[in-house]
Scaffold this motif. Structure first.
Motif, PDB file in Angstrom:
ATOM      1  N   ARG A 259      -1.906   8.921   3.403  1.00  0.00           N
ATOM      2  CA  ARG A 259      -1.158   7.719   3.006  1.00  0.00           C
ATOM      3  C   ARG A 259      -1.258   6.623   4.078  1.00  0.00           C
ATOM      4  O   ARG A 259      -1.415   5.445   3.757  1.00  0.00           O
ATOM      5  CB  ARG A 259       0.311   8.050   2.759  1.00  0.00           C
ATOM      6  CG  ARG A 259       1.115   6.838   2.257  1.00  0.00           C
ATOM      7  CD  ARG A 259       2.570   7.165   2.004  1.00  0.00           C
ATOM      8  NE  ARG A 259       3.259   5.991   1.483  1.00  0.00           N
ATOM      9  CZ  ARG A 259       3.710   4.995   2.225  1.00  0.00           C
ATOM     10  NH1 ARG A 259       3.532   5.025   3.545  1.00  0.00           N
ATOM     11  NH2 ARG A 259       4.315   3.955   1.681  1.00  0.00           N
ATOM     12  N   LYS A 260      -1.178   7.020   5.353  1.00  0.00           N
ATOM     13  CA  LYS A 260      -1.272   6.046   6.446  1.00  0.00           C
ATOM     14  C   LYS A 260      -2.608   5.311   6.417  1.00  0.00           C
ATOM     15  O   LYS A 260      -2.665   4.088   6.585  1.00  0.00           O
ATOM     16  CB  LYS A 260      -1.082   6.745   7.796  1.00  0.00           C
ATOM     17  CG  LYS A 260       0.341   7.196   8.057  1.00  0.00           C
ATOM     18  CD  LYS A 260       0.441   7.983   9.352  1.00  0.00           C
ATOM     19  CE  LYS A 260       1.848   8.514   9.568  1.00  0.00           C
ATOM     20  NZ  LYS A 260       1.944   9.384  10.764  1.00  0.00           N
ATOM     21  N   ASN A 261      -3.696   6.066   6.212  1.00  0.00           N
ATOM     22  CA  ASN A 261      -5.030   5.455   6.149  1.00  0.00           C
ATOM     23  C   ASN A 261      -5.156   4.533   4.942  1.00  0.00           C
ATOM     24  O   ASN A 261      -5.758   3.457   5.019  1.00  0.00           O
ATOM     25  CB  ASN A 261      -6.104   6.538   6.084  1.00  0.00           C
ATOM     26  CG  ASN A 261      -6.219   7.315   7.377  1.00  0.00           C
ATOM     27  OD1 ASN A 261      -5.859   6.827   8.447  1.00  0.00           O
ATOM     28  ND2 ASN A 261      -6.701   8.547   7.301  1.00  0.00           N
ATOM     29  N   TYR A 262      -4.585   4.968   3.833  1.00  0.00           N
ATOM     30  CA  TYR A 262      -4.624   4.180   2.598  1.00  0.00           C
ATOM     31  C   TYR A 262      -3.858   2.857   2.774  1.00  0.00           C
ATOM     32  O   TYR A 262      -4.369   1.784   2.441  1.00  0.00           O
ATOM     33  CB  TYR A 262      -4.016   4.996   1.455  1.00  0.00           C
ATOM     34  CG  TYR A 262      -3.659   4.201   0.221  1.00  0.00           C
ATOM     35  CD1 TYR A 262      -4.644   3.761  -0.654  1.00  0.00           C
ATOM     36  CD2 TYR A 262      -2.332   3.871  -0.059  1.00  0.00           C
ATOM     37  CE1 TYR A 262      -4.319   3.015  -1.787  1.00  0.00           C
ATOM     38  CE2 TYR A 262      -1.992   3.124  -1.187  1.00  0.00           C
ATOM     39  CZ  TYR A 262      -2.993   2.708  -2.039  1.00  0.00           C
ATOM     40  OH  TYR A 262      -2.665   1.963  -3.140  1.00  0.00           O
ATOM     41  N   VAL A 263      -2.641   2.954   3.305  1.00  0.00           N
ATOM     42  CA  VAL A 263      -1.801   1.757   3.497  1.00  0.00           C
ATOM     43  C   VAL A 263      -2.438   0.804   4.508  1.00  0.00           C
ATOM     44  O   VAL A 263      -2.442  -0.415   4.317  1.00  0.00           O
ATOM     45  CB  VAL A 263      -0.382   2.159   3.969  1.00  0.00           C
ATOM     46  CG1 VAL A 263       0.420   0.930   4.385  1.00  0.00           C
ATOM     47  CG2 VAL A 263       0.353   2.901   2.851  1.00  0.00           C
ATOM     48  N   GLN A 264      -2.998   1.365   5.589  1.00  0.00           N
ATOM     49  CA  GLN A 264      -3.647   0.535   6.623  1.00  0.00           C
ATOM     50  C   GLN A 264      -4.818  -0.253   6.044  1.00  0.00           C
ATOM     51  O   GLN A 264      -4.945  -1.463   6.270  1.00  0.00           O
ATOM     52  CB  GLN A 264      -4.132   1.429   7.765  1.00  0.00           C
ATOM     53  CG  GLN A 264      -4.814   0.647   8.889  1.00  0.00           C
ATOM     54  CD  GLN A 264      -5.496   1.564   9.898  1.00  0.00           C
ATOM     55  OE1 GLN A 264      -6.114   2.568   9.522  1.00  0.00           O
ATOM     56  NE2 GLN A 264      -5.381   1.235  11.166  1.00  0.00           N
ATOM     57  N   ALA A 265      -5.668   0.453   5.299  1.00  0.00           N
ATOM     58  CA  ALA A 265      -6.848  -0.199   4.716  1.00  0.00           C
ATOM     59  C   ALA A 265      -6.446  -1.239   3.677  1.00  0.00           C
ATOM     60  O   ALA A 265      -6.999  -2.345   3.642  1.00  0.00           O
ATOM     61  CB  ALA A 265      -7.758   0.849   4.077  1.00  0.00           C
ATOM     62  N   LYS A 266      -5.474  -0.905   2.856  1.00  0.00           N
ATOM     63  CA  LYS A 266      -5.025  -1.823   1.813  1.00  0.00           C
ATOM     64  C   LYS A 266      -4.413  -3.092   2.418  1.00  0.00           C
ATOM     65  O   LYS A 266      -4.698  -4.210   1.974  1.00  0.00           O
ATOM     66  CB  LYS A 266      -3.994  -1.143   0.915  1.00  0.00           C
ATOM     67  CG  LYS A 266      -3.563  -1.990  -0.272  1.00  0.00           C
ATOM     68  CD  LYS A 266      -2.568  -1.248  -1.161  1.00  0.00           C
ATOM     69  CE  LYS A 266      -2.155  -2.104  -2.348  1.00  0.00           C
ATOM     70  NZ  LYS A 266      -1.161  -1.399  -3.206  1.00  0.00           N
ATOM     71  N   SER A 267      -3.585  -2.910   3.438  1.00  0.00           N
ATOM     72  CA  SER A 267      -2.948  -4.050   4.109  1.00  0.00           C
ATOM     73  C   SER A 267      -3.994  -4.963   4.752  1.00  0.00           C
ATOM     74  O   SER A 267      -3.921  -6.191   4.644  1.00  0.00           O
ATOM     75  CB  SER A 267      -1.975  -3.537   5.176  1.00  0.00           C
ATOM     76  OG  SER A 267      -1.421  -4.604   5.900  1.00  0.00           O
ATOM     77  N   PHE A 268      -4.987  -4.350   5.413  1.00  0.00           N
ATOM     78  CA  PHE A 268      -6.041  -5.136   6.076  1.00  0.00           C
ATOM     79  C   PHE A 268      -6.838  -5.938   5.056  1.00  0.00           C
ATOM     80  O   PHE A 268      -7.074  -7.133   5.244  1.00  0.00           O
ATOM     81  CB  PHE A 268      -6.967  -4.204   6.851  1.00  0.00           C
ATOM     82  CG  PHE A 268      -8.071  -4.933   7.575  1.00  0.00           C
ATOM     83  CD1 PHE A 268      -7.894  -5.377   8.866  1.00  0.00           C
ATOM     84  CD2 PHE A 268      -9.286  -5.195   6.948  1.00  0.00           C
ATOM     85  CE1 PHE A 268      -8.909  -6.064   9.537  1.00  0.00           C
ATOM     86  CE2 PHE A 268     -10.299  -5.880   7.595  1.00  0.00           C
ATOM     87  CZ  PHE A 268     -10.109  -6.310   8.892  1.00  0.00           C
ATOM     88  N   LEU A 269      -7.242  -5.281   3.976  1.00  0.00           N
ATOM     89  CA  LEU A 269      -8.074  -5.942   2.970  1.00  0.00           C
ATOM     90  C   LEU A 269      -7.309  -7.031   2.217  1.00  0.00           C
ATOM     91  O   LEU A 269      -7.910  -7.992   1.738  1.00  0.00           O
ATOM     92  CB  LEU A 269      -8.621  -4.912   1.983  1.00  0.00           C
ATOM     93  CG  LEU A 269      -9.654  -3.935   2.573  1.00  0.00           C
ATOM     94  CD1 LEU A 269     -10.027  -2.864   1.550  1.00  0.00           C
ATOM     95  CD2 LEU A 269     -10.902  -4.677   3.038  1.00  0.00           C
TER      96      LEU A 269
END
Length: 234
Positions: free
Chosen positions: A30-40
């Motif tokens: 979830r952390k990786n998913y949220v990080q990538a989504k927020s960045f993009l």
């Protein structure tokens, strides 16, 4: 089984559901998913801003170069300074003008140099941001799939726990259950706790005299400080 015992059993089962929710929320997937989504989500705006900055700086450099050429051209007025001096012109006046023009040209040249560096830095930042965006797109794709699989896996367990909770809920007074669910939504846990010597066993706050009397009679009261539901301890 008393209402307190039934509610404690419900809370014990509910803790299993809470653990599953926390496991999902704190997972690397979830952390990786949220990080990538927020960045993009922010990346296009950041890239546009960097590009606009570079264009603006380039326009300033062009304007300064134009100004530099115009000022440099005025120096041609002093090409025949020797003839002017021979004709009785004041040499100090012309020297002063040449110095002022030269100083202005140096100042513009320094500004152009500074802006050129700023353009280079902005371009490097843009390229780095672009590269990171490509990397994050890959991470987003991979993390979305990983997060989805974990979520589906935990949801199977969560559904089984929810069925248990639904069965237990039927034996608890609706008004008591409503209070429990409100506190659950406020992320208070455990919700139901034993009082200890007239105090909340969780935060240590002392109950009011009325609260102590209610607990002694077997009723459930609310802690004035942490708002947990308290029952008479052993």
């Amino acid at each position: 089984m008393t209402q307190v015992e039934k509610l404690l059993k419900y809370q014990e089962t509910d803790e299993k559901l809470l653990k599953l929710e926390r496991d999902l929320g704190n997972s690397d997937e979830r952390k990786n998913y949220v990080q990538a989504k927020s960045f993009l989500t922010k990346a296009p705006e950041k890239l546009d801003a960097l590009e606009a900055k570079a264009v603006e700086l380039a326009a300033l450099v062009s304007e300064l170069n134009k100004k530099y050429a115009e000022i440099a051209e005025t120096l041609s007025d002093f090409d025949h300074i020797d003839e002017m001096v021979d004709g009785g012109a004041d040499i100090s006046f012309y020297k002063k003008n040449v110095t002022q023009i030269s100083d202005r040209l140096k100042s513009i040249k320094a500004e152009v140099s500074s802006l050129t560096k700023a353009i280079k830095d902005a371009d490097e930042e843009y390229q780095q941001m672009k590269k990171k965006t490509i990397d994050m797109q890959k991470q987003y794709s991979e993390s979305t799939e990983a997060y989805k699989k974990l979520k589906e896996s935990l949801q199977i367990e969560a559904l089984a726990v929810k069925k248990e909770l639904d069965a237990l809920k039927k034996n608890i007074e609706p008004e008591v259950m409503k209070k429990y669910e409100i506190k659950r939504s406020e992320r208070i846990f455990p919700i139901l706790c034993a009082e200890n010597g007239g105090r909340c066993s969780k935060c240590g706050s002392e109950l009011s005299l009325a609260g102590k009397e209610k607990v002694s009679s077997g009723s459930v009261v609310e802690c004035d400080n942490c708002h947990r539901m308290l029952y008479k301890g052993v």
